[in-house]
Scaffold this motif. Sequence first.
Motif, short mmCIF file in Angstrom:
data_model
loop_
_atom_site.label_atom_id
_atom_site.label_comp_id
_atom_site.label_asym_id
_atom_site.label_seq_id
_atom_site.Cartn_x
_atom_site.Cartn_y
_atom_site.Cartn_z
N LEU A 96 -3.64 6.57 1.72
CA LEU A 96 -2.30 6.44 1.14
C LEU A 96 -2.25 5.26 0.17
O LEU A 96 -1.70 5.35 -0.93
CB LEU A 96 -1.26 6.28 2.24
CG LEU A 96 0.19 6.24 1.79
CD1 LEU A 96 0.56 7.48 0.99
CD2 LEU A 96 1.11 6.10 3.00
N GLY A 97 -2.85 4.15 0.56
CA GLY A 97 -2.89 2.97 -0.32
C GLY A 97 -3.64 3.25 -1.62
O GLY A 97 -3.22 2.82 -2.70
N ALA A 98 -4.73 4.00 -1.51
CA ALA A 98 -5.50 4.34 -2.71
C ALA A 98 -4.69 5.26 -3.63
O ALA A 98 -4.72 5.10 -4.85
CB ALA A 98 -6.82 5.01 -2.31
N CYS A 99 -3.96 6.19 -3.04
CA CYS A 99 -3.11 7.08 -3.84
C CYS A 99 -2.05 6.28 -4.58
O CYS A 99 -1.75 6.54 -5.74
CB CYS A 99 -2.45 8.13 -2.95
SG CYS A 99 -3.60 9.35 -2.30
N ARG A 100 -1.51 5.29 -3.89
CA ARG A 100 -0.50 4.44 -4.51
C ARG A 100 -1.11 3.63 -5.66
O ARG A 100 -0.53 3.54 -6.74
CB ARG A 100 0.10 3.52 -3.44
CG ARG A 100 1.17 2.63 -3.97
CD ARG A 100 1.75 1.79 -2.86
NE ARG A 100 2.65 0.82 -3.41
CZ ARG A 100 3.15 -0.19 -2.75
NH1 ARG A 100 2.85 -0.34 -1.49
NH2 ARG A 100 3.95 -1.03 -3.32
N VAL A 113 0.86 10.79 -6.87
CA VAL A 113 1.95 11.13 -5.95
C VAL A 113 1.62 12.38 -5.14
O VAL A 113 1.91 12.45 -3.94
CB VAL A 113 3.28 11.31 -6.73
CG1 VAL A 113 4.40 11.76 -5.80
CG2 VAL A 113 3.66 10.02 -7.42
N GLU A 114 1.01 13.35 -5.78
CA GLU A 114 0.70 14.61 -5.09
C GLU A 114 -0.20 14.37 -3.87
O GLU A 114 0.08 14.84 -2.77
CB GLU A 114 0.03 15.57 -6.07
CG GLU A 114 -0.20 16.96 -5.52
CD GLU A 114 -0.80 17.87 -6.59
OE1 GLU A 114 -1.77 18.56 -6.25
OE2 GLU A 114 -0.29 17.90 -7.72
N LEU A 115 -1.29 13.64 -4.07
CA LEU A 115 -2.18 13.35 -2.94
C LEU A 115 -1.54 12.36 -1.96
O LEU A 115 -1.80 12.42 -0.76
CB LEU A 115 -3.52 12.81 -3.44
CG LEU A 115 -4.44 13.83 -4.09
CD1 LEU A 115 -5.74 13.18 -4.54
CD2 LEU A 115 -4.73 15.00 -3.16
N ALA A 116 -0.70 11.49 -2.47
CA ALA A 116 -0.01 10.53 -1.59
C ALA A 116 0.88 11.27 -0.60
O ALA A 116 0.97 10.88 0.57
CB ALA A 116 0.80 9.54 -2.41
N GLU A 117 1.53 12.32 -1.05
CA GLU A 117 2.40 13.09 -0.15
C GLU A 117 1.58 13.74 0.96
O GLU A 117 2.00 13.76 2.12
CB GLU A 117 3.18 14.15 -0.94
CG GLU A 117 4.25 13.53 -1.80
CD GLU A 117 4.93 14.52 -2.73
OE1 GLU A 117 4.43 15.67 -2.88
OE2 GLU A 117 5.95 14.15 -3.33
#
Length: 152
Positions: free
Chosen positions: A116-120, A125-129
């Motif tokens: 999640l931190g890496a996605c941020r 956003v898509e992978l973060a979700e």
Amino acid sequence: MKTKDLISWNTLIGGLAMHGHGVDALNLFIRMKNAGQKPDGITFLGILCACTHMGPVEDGLAYFQSMVHDNSIVPQIEHYGCMVDLLPRAGRLEQAMDFVSKMPMEPDVVIGAGLLGACRTHKNVELAEVALQRLIELEPKNPANYGKMWPG
């Protein structure tokens, strides 16, 4: 040191890796193998940690494969955690997500939070979700997980 056993090699490799001396850790690993010492899972944890801090993704992937195929070591969640840390640092979020999906064990909250931190960081956003949903499944009562989606 007169006698170098696996514990002393691992201690040196791990210490060098954790303190930003990845090149020295990798060189010591080569010396260890040349001295006839067989690495174990702890050795590879130090090596993967060194790769994570230095950034050579292909080297990290090669060491992970060598651990499994050449040394018959079954990766533990800590080894997968290093790889999940290494891949996104190089912007390879999709590969990290795929790596997690193929793990033979359930990812833990450390891996979920790392993704999640890496996605941020990479503003994906898509992978973060997807990562957030997985993290919520792992820790449904942790309100801090929701705050990780907000820009910082």
